[in-house]
Design a protein around this motif. Structure first.
Motif, short mmCIF file in Angstrom:
data_model
loop_
_atom_site.label_atom_id
_atom_site.label_comp_id
_atom_site.label_asym_id
_atom_site.label_seq_id
_atom_site.Cartn_x
_atom_site.Cartn_y
_atom_site.Cartn_z
N LEU A 195 0.86 -1.18 0.00
CA LEU A 195 0.00 0.00 0.00
C LEU A 195 0.89 1.22 0.00
CD1 LEU A 195 -3.12 0.70 2.21
CD2 LEU A 195 -1.35 2.42 1.89
N ALA A 196 0.68 2.10 -0.97
CA ALA A 196 1.44 3.35 -1.05
C ALA A 196 0.53 4.43 -1.61
CB ALA A 196 2.67 3.19 -1.94
N GLY A 197 0.76 5.64 -1.22
CA GLY A 197 -0.03 6.75 -1.71
C GLY A 197 0.25 7.04 -3.17
N SER A 198 -0.63 7.82 -3.78
CA SER A 198 -0.49 8.12 -5.20
C SER A 198 0.79 8.89 -5.51
CB SER A 198 -1.71 8.89 -5.71
OG SER A 198 -2.03 9.97 -4.85
N GLU A 258 -4.31 9.54 -15.68
CA GLU A 258 -4.14 10.98 -15.85
C GLU A 258 -3.79 11.63 -14.52
OE1 GLU A 258 -7.49 12.81 -17.72
OE2 GLU A 258 -7.81 11.13 -19.09
N ASN A 259 -4.44 11.18 -13.43
CA ASN A 259 -4.14 11.73 -12.11
C ASN A 259 -2.68 11.52 -11.74
OD1 ASN A 259 -7.35 10.55 -10.86
ND2 ASN A 259 -6.85 12.50 -11.82
N LEU A 260 -2.16 10.32 -12.04
CA LEU A 260 -0.77 10.03 -11.72
C LEU A 260 0.18 10.87 -12.57
CD1 LEU A 260 -0.94 6.13 -11.35
CD2 LEU A 260 -0.81 7.83 -9.52
N ARG A 261 -0.15 11.05 -13.83
CA ARG A 261 0.71 11.88 -14.68
C ARG A 261 0.67 13.34 -14.22
NH1 ARG A 261 1.60 14.98 -19.13
NH2 ARG A 261 3.49 14.43 -20.29
N ASP A 262 -0.50 13.82 -13.84
CA ASP A 262 -0.60 15.19 -13.32
C ASP A 262 0.26 15.35 -12.08
OD1 ASP A 262 -2.35 15.88 -15.32
OD2 ASP A 262 -4.16 15.70 -14.09
N ALA A 263 0.26 14.31 -11.23
CA ALA A 263 1.11 14.35 -10.04
C ALA A 263 2.58 14.38 -10.43
CB ALA A 263 0.83 13.14 -9.15
N ALA A 264 2.94 13.66 -11.50
CA ALA A 264 4.34 13.66 -11.97
C ALA A 264 4.74 15.05 -12.47
CB ALA A 264 4.52 12.62 -13.06
N GLN A 315 11.04 19.43 -8.51
CA GLN A 315 12.32 18.72 -8.61
C GLN A 315 12.33 17.45 -7.74
OE1 GLN A 315 15.20 21.81 -7.64
NE2 GLN A 315 15.29 22.44 -9.78
N LYS A 316 11.18 16.77 -7.67
CA LYS A 316 11.08 15.53 -6.91
C LYS A 316 11.22 14.30 -7.79
CE LYS A 316 10.33 18.05 -3.35
NZ LYS A 316 11.44 18.31 -2.38
N VAL A 317 11.09 14.46 -9.12
CA VAL A 317 11.36 13.40 -10.09
C VAL A 317 12.22 13.99 -11.19
CG1 VAL A 317 9.23 12.13 -9.57
CG2 VAL A 317 9.25 13.81 -11.42
N ASP A 318 12.95 13.13 -11.90
CA ASP A 318 13.87 13.62 -12.94
C ASP A 318 13.14 14.10 -14.18
OD1 ASP A 318 15.90 13.00 -11.23
OD2 ASP A 318 16.61 11.24 -12.34
N ALA A 319 12.05 13.40 -14.54
CA ALA A 319 11.32 13.75 -15.76
C ALA A 319 9.89 13.23 -15.63
CB ALA A 319 11.99 13.14 -16.99
N VAL A 320 9.00 13.78 -16.44
CA VAL A 320 7.61 13.34 -16.45
C VAL A 320 7.47 12.23 -17.49
CG1 VAL A 320 5.21 14.00 -16.87
CG2 VAL A 320 6.79 15.62 -15.77
N PRO A 321 7.11 11.02 -17.06
CA PRO A 321 6.95 9.92 -18.02
C PRO A 321 5.82 10.20 -19.00
CG PRO A 321 7.11 9.09 -15.77
CD PRO A 321 6.91 10.57 -15.68
N ASP A 322 5.87 9.52 -20.13
CA ASP A 322 4.79 9.61 -21.09
C ASP A 322 3.51 9.07 -20.47
OD1 ASP A 322 4.18 10.03 -24.14
OD2 ASP A 322 3.27 8.10 -23.63
N ALA A 323 2.37 9.58 -20.93
CA ALA A 323 1.08 9.14 -20.39
C ALA A 323 0.90 7.64 -20.50
CB ALA A 323 -0.06 9.87 -21.10
N VAL A 345 2.99 5.34 -19.94
CA VAL A 345 3.65 4.65 -18.83
C VAL A 345 2.65 4.42 -17.69
CG1 VAL A 345 5.41 4.84 -17.02
CG2 VAL A 345 5.94 5.50 -19.39
N PHE A 346 1.88 5.45 -17.38
CA PHE A 346 0.91 5.33 -16.30
C PHE A 346 -0.28 4.48 -16.72
CE2 PHE A 346 3.15 9.36 -15.45
CZ PHE A 346 3.69 9.03 -14.21
N ALA A 347 -0.69 4.58 -17.97
CA ALA A 347 -1.80 3.75 -18.46
C ALA A 347 -1.43 2.27 -18.40
CB ALA A 347 -2.18 4.16 -19.88
N GLN A 348 -0.21 1.95 -18.80
CA GLN A 348 0.24 0.56 -18.79
C GLN A 348 0.46 0.03 -17.38
OE1 GLN A 348 3.72 0.61 -21.30
NE2 GLN A 348 2.56 1.17 -23.13
#
Length: 356
Positions: free
Chosen positions: A104-107, A318-324, A331-339, A341-344
């Motif tokens: 269990l981990a938060g979004s 989409e929510n996860l990508r928006d968070a990214a 500056q908490k992640v290096d880059a925003v993954p493609d949409a 990545v989160f869909a898969q």
């Protein structure tokens, strides 16, 4: 315990992470296999599977599954091992260490896990809850507005949904986060620091939140931030390796989670008794905390607003990508993954199989 500054060097961070990996591997790896893998399929040659679950003390249906031994009853040929963690960031560390199979981990930490540099090979298989009033920013000492936190000490577990929400709260209030002394503390450590008078505010979750509220003022809740478009959730993850090796166990895990959610919806008093036992709360206290969350059945989670269905991933991606995007701006992640990545990463086929 002395307070640690928010910024630490990359070398020190890597050293701390490496030490945590070693400790978690030693304490949480429960495999019966010599190679330390997840275990053999139940009933295969009489060998037993070990299912290792990372859980947190959050008053949702996961604690009902644990308390009622629903998974143990569903998997009589498996050994189920529950390992408690204090935050999603710690769960990510355990997954990287190969110490757990489900977690269990938060979004926010899941978003970080799916982004560089972590790129953790896991899937989102369940929404444990949509976070509401059970996470909030609480202040003391006459502080009544977020803008008054400039120059103050504010605690939150780094990489957690609370951390994400804290940064979102600063942004919403027009506060420069670099002008606030944000300190990385787990909930229980934040409570201890609060009692000592070492911090001015904390963004955390229940049951710690309930203690802070006794002599603090809530400045904003995650429910209010969700209404502003900053939705957060507690998510269930399973490693790609385990999901591929043991699809029947994944199905069983989803089904017992669904069973527990239905109990919470249909018999909340009974559910509160189970949660209260796990959190050392009275049923009344547990029921209050349970009502602060939004729980979803498996059928509801296949809807377009959530995980979705095969061929039609839900809005959670989409929510996860928006968070990214937000985490990259901080500056908490290096880059925003493609949409994609989160869909898969949404385990829609596994969910559909169990919900059907």
């Amino acid at each position: 315990m002395s307070l640690r500054p928010a910024r630490i060097t990359r070398r020190r961070a890597l050293g701390v992470a490496a030490a945590a990996v070693l400790a978690l591997t030693a304490s949480a790896c429960g495999s019966d296999d010599k190679d330390g893998s997840a275990g053999n399929a139940a009933g295969d040659g009489g060998k037993r599977t070990t299912v290792r679950i990372a859980y947190q003390e959050i008053p949702n249906a996961d604690l009902i599954v644990k308390d009622q031994r629903l998974l143990e009853n569903a998997l009589p040929n498996a050994d189920v091992k529950w390992v408690k963690f204090d935050s999603g960031g710690d769960v990510n560390t355990a997954v990287i260490a190969g110490a757990v199979d489900f977690g269990l981990a938060g979004s926010s930490p899941v978003t970080k896990g799916l982004s560089a540099p972590l790129n953790i090979p896991y899937k989102v298989v369940w929404i444990h809850d949509l976070i509401g009033d059970n996470e909030a920013l609480v202040a003391r000492g006459g502080i009544t507005d977020i803008k008054q936190l400039v120059g103050k000490k504010v605690a939150t577990p780094f990489g957690s949904t609370a951390h994400y929400s804290l940064l979102a709260a600063f942004q919403s209030a027009g506060v420069d986060a670099t002008k606030v002394n944000v300190i990385d503390l787990q909930p229980q450590d934040a409570l201890a620091a609060w009692k000592r008078g070492d911090i001015d505010a904390a963004y955390t979750w229940t049951p710690t939140l309930s203690e802070l509220e006794k002599d603090g003022k809530v400045l904003i809740t995650s429910r209010q931030l969700a209404e502003q478009g900053k939705r957060t959730a507690d998510l269930g993850i399973v490693t790609d390796k385990f999901a591929k090796a043991y699809p029947d166990i994944v199905t069983a895990w989803i089904k017992v989670q669904d069973q527990a959610v239905k109990l919470a919806k249909n018999s909340p008093e009974q559910a509160a008794q189970a949660i209260g036992r796990q959190l050392n709360l009275t049923p009344e206290q547990a029921l209050t905390q349970l009502k602060q969350l939004v729980l979803l059945t498996a059928a509801e989670q296949t809807g377009p607003e959530y995980l979705g269905k095969p061929g039609a991933p839900g809005k959670l991606a989409e929510n996860l990508r928006d968070a990214a995007v937000f985490l990259k701006s901080q500056q908490k992640v290096d880059a925003v993954p493609d949409a994609s990545v989160f869909a898969q990463a949404l385990a829609v086929e596994e969910l559909a199989r169990a919900a059907g």
